[in-house]
Design a protein around this motif. Structure first.
Motif, mmCIF file in Angstrom:
data_model
loop_
_atom_site.group_PDB
_atom_site.id
_atom_site.type_symbol
_atom_site.label_atom_id
_atom_site.label_comp_id
_atom_site.label_asym_id
_atom_site.label_seq_id
_atom_site.Cartn_x
_atom_site.Cartn_y
_atom_site.Cartn_z
ATOM 1 N N UNK A 1 -12.234 -22.159 -23.493
ATOM 2 C CA UNK A 1 -11.548 -22.110 -24.779
ATOM 3 C C UNK A 1 -10.282 -21.286 -24.787
ATOM 4 N N UNK A 2 -9.875 -20.761 -23.619
ATOM 5 C CA UNK A 2 -8.660 -19.930 -23.532
ATOM 6 C C UNK A 2 -7.716 -20.514 -22.484
ATOM 7 N N UNK A 3 -6.427 -20.401 -22.756
ATOM 8 C CA UNK A 3 -5.458 -20.893 -21.790
ATOM 9 C C UNK A 3 -5.527 -20.062 -20.507
ATOM 10 N N UNK A 4 -5.071 -20.649 -19.431
ATOM 11 C CA UNK A 4 -5.198 -20.037 -18.103
ATOM 12 C C UNK A 4 -4.420 -18.733 -17.997
ATOM 13 N N UNK A 5 -4.898 -17.853 -17.128
ATOM 14 C CA UNK A 5 -4.214 -16.593 -16.825
ATOM 15 C C UNK A 5 -3.808 -16.520 -15.357
ATOM 16 N N UNK B 1 0.553 -27.524 -1.648
ATOM 17 C CA UNK B 1 0.586 -27.819 -3.082
ATOM 18 C C UNK B 1 1.054 -29.257 -3.280
ATOM 19 N N UNK B 2 0.230 -30.029 -4.009
ATOM 20 C CA UNK B 2 0.575 -31.413 -4.313
ATOM 21 C C UNK B 2 1.457 -31.466 -5.555
ATOM 22 N N UNK B 3 1.116 -30.645 -6.531
ATOM 23 C CA UNK B 3 1.887 -30.633 -7.776
ATOM 24 C C UNK B 3 1.852 -29.237 -8.371
ATOM 25 N N UNK B 4 3.021 -28.736 -8.778
ATOM 26 C CA UNK B 4 3.116 -27.402 -9.344
ATOM 27 C C UNK B 4 3.013 -27.479 -10.867
ATOM 28 N N UNK B 5 1.915 -26.951 -11.402
ATOM 29 C CA UNK B 5 1.687 -27.002 -12.847
ATOM 30 C C UNK B 5 2.454 -25.878 -13.554
ATOM 31 N N UNK B 6 2.407 -25.878 -14.878
ATOM 32 C CA UNK B 6 3.099 -24.856 -15.663
ATOM 33 C C UNK B 6 2.533 -23.465 -15.370
ATOM 34 N N UNK B 7 3.405 -22.478 -15.277
ATOM 35 C CA UNK B 7 2.958 -21.098 -15.040
ATOM 36 C C UNK B 7 2.165 -20.590 -16.236
#
Length: 353
Positions: free
Chosen positions: A129-133, A150-156
């Motif tokens: 229920x919480x965004x990633x840290x 790394x295949x794909x770099x997600x949002x920081x």
């Protein structure tokens, strides 16, 4: 979030028109008896839960998912990761089916669904229920399980709250103002959501739950009766290729939406085609029921609404001779009208859909 510029060519226009035509005919198409519609929905739900969790690496078959869910109320805790994911996905889907009319697309509802999704997983307790840290880039592994890149770099993590706020605001505005066809809005939302990857874990499963929520809110009322997740699982390689081809362009000046939008619409077409075929089989079978023995009709009625019954239970319900009942059960199994599970004294039967 920038306004997406999507070029809708003749092929995509045709797909959207075909899906919308089925949506419009659904009320006339769903003429099955309520027990058969309920059975159809139960099978589709089990397929969706099984397929969505297997896409992410779970191993439980649909039969194992069905068995697990039938025991869910008596199980205090789910021991394996696969069982935890299946139970959580089932609860999230139940919530969507029951409350979609009241669940507008908001960050709070997205977090709520994520909590449901990971409710039975102790290892995810701190972040459900919480965004990633922490960073959660999509990475590749070799045959020995070692990370190779790394295949794909997600949002920081730092940028995730801002990007999620922008994505939800854009989708809400696009839906309310009808700036784009709702299927295009859903497609853009899902591929962008997965590019952000806002939660530490469960993003893929949550994206499919949100897809169902958005489709239902857009009026695609037939969605619970045919599994979109099953279609995606059967086209898993194309699913990941379409995601990556679009996602790798999202940070550029001219994002290429076509690979993902095309894949998404083709999956929706396959979903509605599968449902149309099942409805036609049901119609043919219903027409043929007039020729079935009365005892066979009693068995089919008893097994409606997703029930699981043993020979002893069916004998009590029908008051039929056991030997005669066994013959009728065998005939119905051979005709594909019902399914036999287990062996010897542990044998039980369910309706086929």
């Amino acid at each position: 979030m920038r306004e997406p510029q999507i070029t809708v060519g003749p092929d995509l226009v045709k797909l959207i028109a075909e899906i919308d035509e089925f949506k419009g005919r659904w009320e006339a198409l769903k003429t099955l008896a309520p027990d058969r519609l309920n059975a159809l929905r139960k099978v589709a739900t089990i397929e969706s839960i099984g397929s969505s969790t297997r896409i992410e690496g779970a191993k439980l078959t649909d039969a194992e998912v069905e068995d697990l869910l039938s025991q869910a109320l008596s199980i205090k805790s789910f021991k394996t990761r696969d069982e935890q994911e299946v139970a959580g996905y089932a609860e999230a889907m139940d919530l969507v089916f029951e409350a979609f009319e009241d669940m507008r697309l908001t960050e709070n509802h997205i977090r709520q669904l994520h909590q449901n999704l990971l409710r039975h997983s102790p290892k995810d307790e701190r972040h459900r229920g919480s965004y990633k840290t922490l960073s959660n880039n999509v990475v590749a592994f070799d045959a020995d399980g070692r990370e190779i890149g790394v295949v794909f770099e997600t949002t920081a993590p730092f940028d995730t709250p801002r990007e999620m706020e922008a994505l939800v605001a854009w989708a809400r505005k696009a839906i309310d103002e009808e700036a784009l066809h709702p299927l295009l809005v859903i497609a853009v939302f899902v591929v962008t959501f997965l590019a952000i990857h806002p939660f530490q874990d469960g993003n893929g499963r949550l994206s499919r739950v949100l897809t169902t929520l958005l489709l239902l809110r857009a009026g695609y009322a037939y969605v619970p009766y045919a599994s979109l997740e099953r279609v995606i699982e059967e086209n898993k390689d194309f699913y990941y290729k379409a995601l990556r081809r679009t996602q790798t362009t999202l940070k550029g000046d001219a994002p290429d939406w076509q690979p993902w939008v095309g894949f998404f619409l083709r999956c929706l077409k396959k979903q509605k085609d599968a449902l149309a075929a099942r409805l036609e089989r049901e119609r043919i079978e219903a027409a043929g029921d007039a020729d079935l023995p009365d005892l066979s009709l009693q068995v089919l009625k008893a097994l409606g609404s997703g029930k699981r019954l043993t020979i002893a239970q069916l004998a009590d319900i029908t008051q039929a001779n056991r030997n005669t009942l066994k013959v009728r059960l065998r005939d119905l199994v051979q005709a594909g009208r019902i399914r036999q599970h287990g062996k010897a004294r542990a044998t039980w039967y369910s309706a086929s859909v």
